[in-house]
Motif scaffolding. Structure first.
Motif, PDB file in Angstrom:
ATOM      1  N   VAL A  60       0.838  -1.203   0.000  1.00 35.01           N
ATOM      2  CA  VAL A  60       0.000   0.000   0.000  1.00 35.01           C
ATOM      3  C   VAL A  60       0.869   1.247   0.000  1.00 35.01           C
ATOM      4  CG1 VAL A  60      -1.746   1.297   1.259  1.00 35.01           C
ATOM      5  CG2 VAL A  60      -1.920  -1.198   1.123  1.00 35.01           C
ATOM      6  N   LYS A  61       1.910   1.252   0.810  1.00 31.92           N
ATOM      7  CA  LYS A  61       2.815   2.405   0.837  1.00 31.92           C
ATOM      8  C   LYS A  61       3.444   2.631  -0.533  1.00 31.92           C
ATOM      9  CE  LYS A  61       4.038   2.025   5.759  1.00 31.92           C
ATOM     10  NZ  LYS A  61       5.100   1.640   6.728  1.00 31.92           N
ATOM     11  N   GLU A  62       3.804   1.562  -1.228  1.00 32.62           N
ATOM     12  CA  GLU A  62       4.362   1.699  -2.566  1.00 32.62           C
ATOM     13  C   GLU A  62       3.340   2.347  -3.502  1.00 32.62           C
ATOM     14  OE1 GLU A  62       6.568  -1.130  -5.840  1.00 32.62           O
ATOM     15  OE2 GLU A  62       4.634  -1.774  -5.054  1.00 32.62           O
ATOM     16  N   MET A  63       2.084   1.901  -3.450  1.00 31.11           N
ATOM     17  CA  MET A  63       1.060   2.474  -4.310  1.00 31.11           C
ATOM     18  C   MET A  63       0.838   3.950  -3.997  1.00 31.11           C
ATOM     19  SD  MET A  63      -1.033   2.375  -6.791  1.00 31.11           S
ATOM     20  CE  MET A  63      -0.765   0.646  -7.238  1.00 31.11           C
ATOM     21  N   LEU A  64       0.815   4.316  -2.721  1.00 35.69           N
ATOM     22  CA  LEU A  64       0.660   5.727  -2.353  1.00 35.69           C
ATOM     23  C   LEU A  64       1.856   6.549  -2.822  1.00 35.69           C
ATOM     24  CD1 LEU A  64      -0.786   5.345   1.273  1.00 35.69           C
ATOM     25  CD2 LEU A  64      -2.034   5.728  -0.873  1.00 35.69           C
ATOM     26  N   TRP A  65       3.032   5.931  -2.801  1.00 42.38           N
ATOM     27  CA  TRP A  65       4.252   6.592  -3.299  1.00 42.38           C
ATOM     28  C   TRP A  65       4.149   6.833  -4.800  1.00 42.38           C
ATOM     29  CZ3 TRP A  65       8.291   3.964  -6.197  1.00 42.38           C
ATOM     30  CH2 TRP A  65       9.471   4.719  -6.357  1.00 42.38           C
ATOM     31  N   PHE A  66       3.642   5.846  -5.539  1.00 45.79           N
ATOM     32  CA  PHE A  66       3.425   6.050  -6.974  1.00 45.79           C
ATOM     33  C   PHE A  66       2.556   7.281  -7.212  1.00 45.79           C
ATOM     34  CE2 PHE A  66       3.728   1.189  -7.838  1.00 45.79           C
ATOM     35  CZ  PHE A  66       5.102   1.275  -7.977  1.00 45.79           C
ATOM     36  N   LEU A  67       1.500   7.415  -6.427  1.00 44.95           N
ATOM     37  CA  LEU A  67       0.546   8.502  -6.648  1.00 44.95           C
ATOM     38  C   LEU A  67       1.132   9.876  -6.333  1.00 44.95           C
ATOM     39  CD1 LEU A  67      -2.722   6.840  -5.292  1.00 44.95           C
ATOM     40  CD2 LEU A  67      -2.107   7.282  -7.678  1.00 44.95           C
ATOM     41  N   THR A  68       2.244   9.928  -5.608  1.00 43.04           N
ATOM     42  CA  THR A  68       2.899  11.214  -5.371  1.00 43.04           C
ATOM     43  C   THR A  68       3.714  11.656  -6.584  1.00 43.04           C
ATOM     44  OG1 THR A  68       4.973  10.310  -4.474  1.00 43.04           O
ATOM     45  CG2 THR A  68       3.141  10.660  -2.918  1.00 43.04           C
ATOM     46  N   GLY A  69       4.016  10.727  -7.494  1.00 45.49           N
ATOM     47  CA  GLY A  69       4.861  11.041  -8.635  1.00 45.49           C
ATOM     48  C   GLY A  69       6.344  10.979  -8.314  1.00 45.49           C
ATOM     49  N   ARG A 105      11.726  -1.365   1.622  1.00 44.08           N
ATOM     50  CA  ARG A 105      13.037  -1.567   1.011  1.00 44.08           C
ATOM     51  C   ARG A 105      12.966  -2.223  -0.364  1.00 44.08           C
ATOM     52  NH1 ARG A 105      16.438  -4.884   5.182  1.00 44.08           N
ATOM     53  NH2 ARG A 105      18.155  -4.057   3.942  1.00 44.08           N
ATOM     54  N   ILE A 106      11.773  -2.350  -0.934  1.00 38.24           N
ATOM     55  CA  ILE A 106      11.588  -3.183  -2.118  1.00 38.24           C
ATOM     56  C   ILE A 106      12.220  -2.609  -3.390  1.00 38.24           C
ATOM     57  CG2 ILE A 106       9.522  -4.335  -1.255  1.00 38.24           C
ATOM     58  CD1 ILE A 106       7.814  -2.355  -2.699  1.00 38.24           C
ATOM     59  N   TRP A 107      12.590  -1.314  -3.386  1.00 35.97           N
ATOM     60  CA  TRP A 107      13.190  -0.719  -4.569  1.00 35.97           C
ATOM     61  C   TRP A 107      14.691  -0.455  -4.424  1.00 35.97           C
ATOM     62  CZ3 TRP A 107      11.660   0.011  -9.451  1.00 35.97           C
ATOM     63  CH2 TRP A 107      10.311  -0.140  -9.749  1.00 35.97           C
ATOM     64  N   SER A 108      15.296  -0.909  -3.344  1.00 34.16           N
ATOM     65  CA  SER A 108      16.695  -0.565  -3.077  1.00 34.16           C
ATOM     66  C   SER A 108      17.682  -1.244  -4.017  1.00 34.16           C
ATOM     67  CB  SER A 108      17.060  -0.923  -1.627  1.00 34.16           C
ATOM     68  OG  SER A 108      16.291  -0.171  -0.722  1.00 34.16           O
TER      69      SER A 108
END
Length: 314
Positions: A65-74, A87-90
């Motif tokens: 969910v945090k990743e999806m909310l991060w996407f929406l910030t651009g 840490r999934i994008w490190s």
């Protein structure tokens, strides 16, 4: 396709078993190797707060969910994610840093420097124009008076789709697209879950929002459990913003694969059976889809079996 009376998670397990037993063994970009099939589909009912959250292993739904909310910030920098413990994008910026500097830095140290040092984060934490950048700020260019092209206003696809769901629900153009061909070579990883299309069925208070996600490349063991949660959450948020009920999530995969070094995870998960029906409640509907926070989401009735880990292929 989900069968009435059969736990919907069996779709995922059947797909995993089919790939493992019958997939074409291939050499892939990462060099790890995969077993792969092409052209797959899963369907999940999202009504009554249902969510395709796997129970045969623990899925860290808050990270998804945090990743999806991060996407929406651009945002395209991993710093906001790391500040929230995601840490999934490190792996991708870490690999780039090691190759550029020759420093064999540990992942934990690299992530700590990203969090603590904003200048270091600017230099080494950016992923290029991935997902969210394309979703809410797709670049445009305008022909200027001097005869040269200049940068124009970005296109917020997400906001446009929310508006079109409200004003023209019967449209066949409710699409969010991440595959910007002109910018693929600047991305740390071209979008895997690349195209979301939304579809409204019914009218009035019974109108429901369906979503079809096309994923060009899918790591079934590690990526797909996150992708299903993310797509379900996005659909739920879009529905709430447009005054619709949640309908069905249809997931479609292109190159759908399991990595050869995921043997232990795959074989252990296939010995397990799904149990329970997790529910995801959205406790607040903010003014816009860009104003949700992780505190607005709550999962109940989720009692997963043990964590299963495997290495990420970069």
């Amino acid at each position: 396709m989900s069968t009435p009376g059969r736990h919907p998670e069996w779709q995922y397990l059947d797909l995993m078993r089919h790939i493992w037993e019958h997939g074409d063994e291939r050499v892939d970009r990462t060099g790890v190797g995969t077993r792969s099939i092409f052209g797959t589909m899963l369907r999940f009912d999202l009504s009554d707060d249902r969510i395709p959250l796997l129970t045969t292993k623990r899925v860290f739904w808050k990270a998804a969910v945090k990743e999806m909310l991060w996407f929406l910030t651009g945002s395209t920098n991993i710093r906001p994610l790391l500040q929230q413990g995601v840490r999934i994008w490190s792996d991708w910026p870490l690999k780039k840093y090691r190759q550029a500097t020759g420093e064999d830095i540990a992942q934990e140290e690299f992530e700590a420097r990203i969090v603590e040092d904003s200048a270091f984060a600017r230099n080494w934490g950016d992923l290029g124009p991935v997902y969210g950048k394309q979703w809410v700020d797709w670049p445009t260019y305008e022909y200027g008076p001097d005869g040269k092209y200049q940068k124009g206003p970005g296109i917020n696809q997400v906001a446009q789709v929310v508006e079109s769901l409200k004003t023209d629900p019967g449209s066949r153009r409710h699409i969010i697209e991440g595959w910007n061909v002109a910018e693929l070579d600047r991305m740390a990883l071209p979008p895997c879950h690349k195209t979301y299309q939304f579809h409204v069925v019914g009218q009035g208070t019974d109108a429901r929002l369906n979503c079809l996600l096309y994923q060009r490349s899918c790591d079934v063991a590690l990526g797909l459990p996150f992708n299903l949660v993310g797509a379900a959450v996005l659909t739920r948020m879009m529905a709430a913003q447009a005054g619709l009920q949640a309908g069905e999530l249809v997931w479609s995969g292109g190159d759908t694969h399991l990595y050869l070094n995921h043997t232990q995870l795959v074989e252990e998960q296939l010995r397990r059976e799904p149990v329970g029906e997790p529910r995801l409640a959205i406790t607040r509907v903010p003014d816009t889809i860009f104003d949700y926070a992780i505190e607005d989401f709550a999962v109940r009735d989720y009692e997963p079996q043990g964590v299963l880990r495997a290495p990420v292929a970069v």
